[in-house]
Write a protein that holds these residues in place. Sequence first.
Motif, PDB file in Angstrom:
ATOM      1  N   GLU A  39      10.319  24.018  11.626  1.00 29.35           N
ATOM      2  CA  GLU A  39      10.436  23.676  10.210  1.00 29.35           C
ATOM      3  C   GLU A  39      11.437  22.554   9.971  1.00 29.35           C
ATOM      4  O   GLU A  39      11.214  21.698   9.116  1.00 29.35           O
ATOM      5  CB  GLU A  39      10.841  24.921   9.420  1.00 29.35           C
ATOM      6  N   GLU A  40      12.549  22.551  10.724  1.00 32.68           N
ATOM      7  CA  GLU A  40      13.576  21.550  10.460  1.00 32.68           C
ATOM      8  C   GLU A  40      13.965  20.789  11.730  1.00 32.68           C
ATOM      9  O   GLU A  40      13.441  19.721  12.003  1.00 32.68           O
ATOM     10  CB  GLU A  40      14.795  22.201   9.806  1.00 32.68           C
ATOM     11  N   GLU A  41      14.874  21.378  12.532  1.00 33.08           N
ATOM     12  CA  GLU A  41      15.406  20.659  13.680  1.00 33.08           C
ATOM     13  C   GLU A  41      14.467  20.721  14.876  1.00 33.08           C
ATOM     14  O   GLU A  41      13.612  21.606  14.958  1.00 33.08           O
ATOM     15  CB  GLU A  41      16.776  21.241  14.047  1.00 33.08           C
ATOM     16  N   PRO A  42      14.615  19.799  15.814  1.00 31.01           N
ATOM     17  CA  PRO A  42      13.761  19.792  17.010  1.00 31.01           C
ATOM     18  C   PRO A  42      13.864  21.081  17.809  1.00 31.01           C
ATOM     19  O   PRO A  42      14.819  21.847  17.693  1.00 31.01           O
ATOM     20  CB  PRO A  42      14.305  18.601  17.815  1.00 31.01           C
ATOM     21  N   LEU A  43      12.867  21.278  18.639  1.00 28.95           N
ATOM     22  CA  LEU A  43      12.743  22.465  19.480  1.00 28.95           C
ATOM     23  C   LEU A  43      13.115  22.078  20.909  1.00 28.95           C
ATOM     24  O   LEU A  43      12.754  20.996  21.378  1.00 28.95           O
ATOM     25  CB  LEU A  43      11.287  22.930  19.428  1.00 28.95           C
ATOM     26  N   GLU A  44      13.846  22.953  21.600  1.00 29.69           N
ATOM     27  CA  GLU A  44      14.141  22.739  23.016  1.00 29.69           C
ATOM     28  C   GLU A  44      13.222  23.625  23.847  1.00 29.69           C
ATOM     29  O   GLU A  44      13.122  24.822  23.600  1.00 29.69           O
ATOM     30  CB  GLU A  44      15.602  23.074  23.327  1.00 29.69           C
ATOM     31  N   ILE A  45      12.550  23.028  24.830  1.00 27.13           N
ATOM     32  CA  ILE A  45      11.632  23.793  25.669  1.00 27.13           C
ATOM     33  C   ILE A  45      11.880  23.438  27.132  1.00 27.13           C
ATOM     34  O   ILE A  45      12.037  22.264  27.487  1.00 27.13           O
ATOM     35  CB  ILE A  45      10.156  23.489  25.332  1.00 27.13           C
ATOM     36  N   GLY A  46      11.898  24.456  27.971  1.00 30.90           N
ATOM     37  CA  GLY A  46      12.031  24.252  29.416  1.00 30.90           C
ATOM     38  C   GLY A  46      11.199  25.278  30.156  1.00 30.90           C
ATOM     39  O   GLY A  46      10.981  26.391  29.670  1.00 30.90           O
ATOM     40  N   TRP A  47      10.724  24.922  31.336  1.00 28.51           N
ATOM     41  CA  TRP A  47       9.949  25.863  32.151  1.00 28.51           C
ATOM     42  C   TRP A  47      10.887  26.843  32.821  1.00 28.51           C
ATOM     43  O   TRP A  47      11.907  26.455  33.391  1.00 28.51           O
ATOM     44  CB  TRP A  47       9.146  25.112  33.210  1.00 28.51           C
ATOM     45  N   VAL A  48      10.573  28.117  32.740  1.00 29.71           N
ATOM     46  CA  VAL A  48      11.381  29.158  33.377  1.00 29.71           C
ATOM     47  C   VAL A  48      11.397  28.944  34.884  1.00 29.71           C
ATOM     48  O   VAL A  48      10.347  28.745  35.508  1.00 29.71           O
ATOM     49  CB  VAL A  48      10.825  30.558  33.047  1.00 29.71           C
ATOM     50  N   GLY A  49      12.587  28.947  35.458  1.00 29.98           N
ATOM     51  CA  GLY A  49      12.709  28.769  36.899  1.00 29.98           C
ATOM     52  C   GLY A  49      12.716  27.328  37.360  1.00 29.98           C
ATOM     53  O   GLY A  49      12.735  27.064  38.563  1.00 29.98           O
ATOM     54  N   ARG A  50      12.707  26.364  36.421  1.00 32.78           N
ATOM     55  CA  ARG A  50      12.749  24.946  36.792  1.00 32.78           C
ATOM     56  C   ARG A  50      13.969  24.294  36.157  1.00 32.78           C
ATOM     57  O   ARG A  50      13.905  23.777  35.040  1.00 32.78           O
ATOM     58  CB  ARG A  50      11.493  24.214  36.326  1.00 32.78           C
ATOM     59  N   PRO A  51      15.117  24.331  36.832  1.00 28.81           N
ATOM     60  CA  PRO A  51      16.336  23.727  36.285  1.00 28.81           C
ATOM     61  C   PRO A  51      16.108  22.246  35.952  1.00 28.81           C
ATOM     62  O   PRO A  51      15.444  21.518  36.679  1.00 28.81           O
ATOM     63  CB  PRO A  51      17.346  23.881  37.429  1.00 28.81           C
ATOM     64  N   ARG A 125       6.272  23.884   0.029  1.00 30.05           N
ATOM     65  CA  ARG A 125       7.096  24.941  -0.557  1.00 30.05           C
ATOM     66  C   ARG A 125       6.628  26.343  -0.217  1.00 30.05           C
ATOM     67  O   ARG A 125       7.310  27.321  -0.525  1.00 30.05           O
ATOM     68  CB  ARG A 125       7.127  24.774  -2.077  1.00 30.05           C
ATOM     69  N   SER A 126       5.457  26.473   0.394  1.00 31.01           N
ATOM     70  CA  SER A 126       4.935  27.815   0.678  1.00 31.01           C
ATOM     71  C   SER A 126       4.062  27.778   1.929  1.00 31.01           C
ATOM     72  O   SER A 126       3.599  26.713   2.357  1.00 31.01           O
ATOM     73  CB  SER A 126       4.110  28.336  -0.500  1.00 31.01           C
ATOM     74  N   TRP A 127       3.823  28.984   2.514  1.00 33.39           N
ATOM     75  CA  TRP A 127       2.959  29.062   3.676  1.00 33.39           C
ATOM     76  C   TRP A 127       1.525  28.648   3.353  1.00 33.39           C
ATOM     77  O   TRP A 127       0.919  27.884   4.131  1.00 33.39           O
ATOM     78  CB  TRP A 127       3.009  30.457   4.290  1.00 33.39           C
TER      79      TRP A 127
END
Length: 259
Positions: A39-51, A125-127
């Motif tokens: 909705e507002e700020e960016p999303l952080e995504i990483g693959w589990v087990g991949r530093p 303003r609404s879903w």
Amino acid sequence: MPAALAPFVVALSAYDLGPGLAGVHRGLPSSTVSITIPEEEPLEIGWVGRPGSRERFRAAVAGLHLSAAELRQERCTRGVWLTLSPLGAGALLGLPASALAGEIADLADVAPAMADLPERLAACRSWPERRALVERRLLAGLARHGDRAGRHGLRATLAALSGTTRVEEAARLLGCSRRHLSSTVRGEFGVTPKEYQRLVRFESARGRMVAAARKGRVGLAAVAAGSGFADQAHLTREWRAMTGYTPTEWLRAEGGLTA
């Protein structure tokens, strides 16, 4: 949902990762293409087990994948989430699902015509208003790219793979060789036929577990048998390999559900 979108959109919903400074969600292996728009700020995504795999996205598109990902959203943890069938990538976004398989990309790079969608959604303003906006954009994408949707009998290919447990069985139903089937599925979806069937089996087990757990306690042996696993041990091995959790651990992490 407009009827024209029904063959291509599996789900469209609002989401909330929960209270706290940082909502965290584990995205499971999937046979669909998913689009997550915070909705507002960016999303952080990483693959589990991949530093080192963690990246920030204003809006994220993930292809078919056999590994789990961790999604983290700070402060405002709400947004819009939708999943597309493998055919939906071509029909709505204009590129084959194989271009996204095992990857996460920004929506603006995948579908430039939708680059302003996060900002437009934030102004709603609404879903119901947000949902209508997403549906209009998807219909516009279908008008541009819909001719890709039926290429090479892909709908029949997916149905055959989903309805069988062995690749040879699917090839016989389609009247083609296993080699031809493998080439088609890899080229269009970015996974092998066996991997696609593995994802379908995993998703079947996930649905059965959640539904049964919400009614009480679920028998994992029955889930394994109903989803096409050889036995409960096979189910447990697959879940640990694909999510990092055993089925019981995952149910508990999902909100206190028990097996």
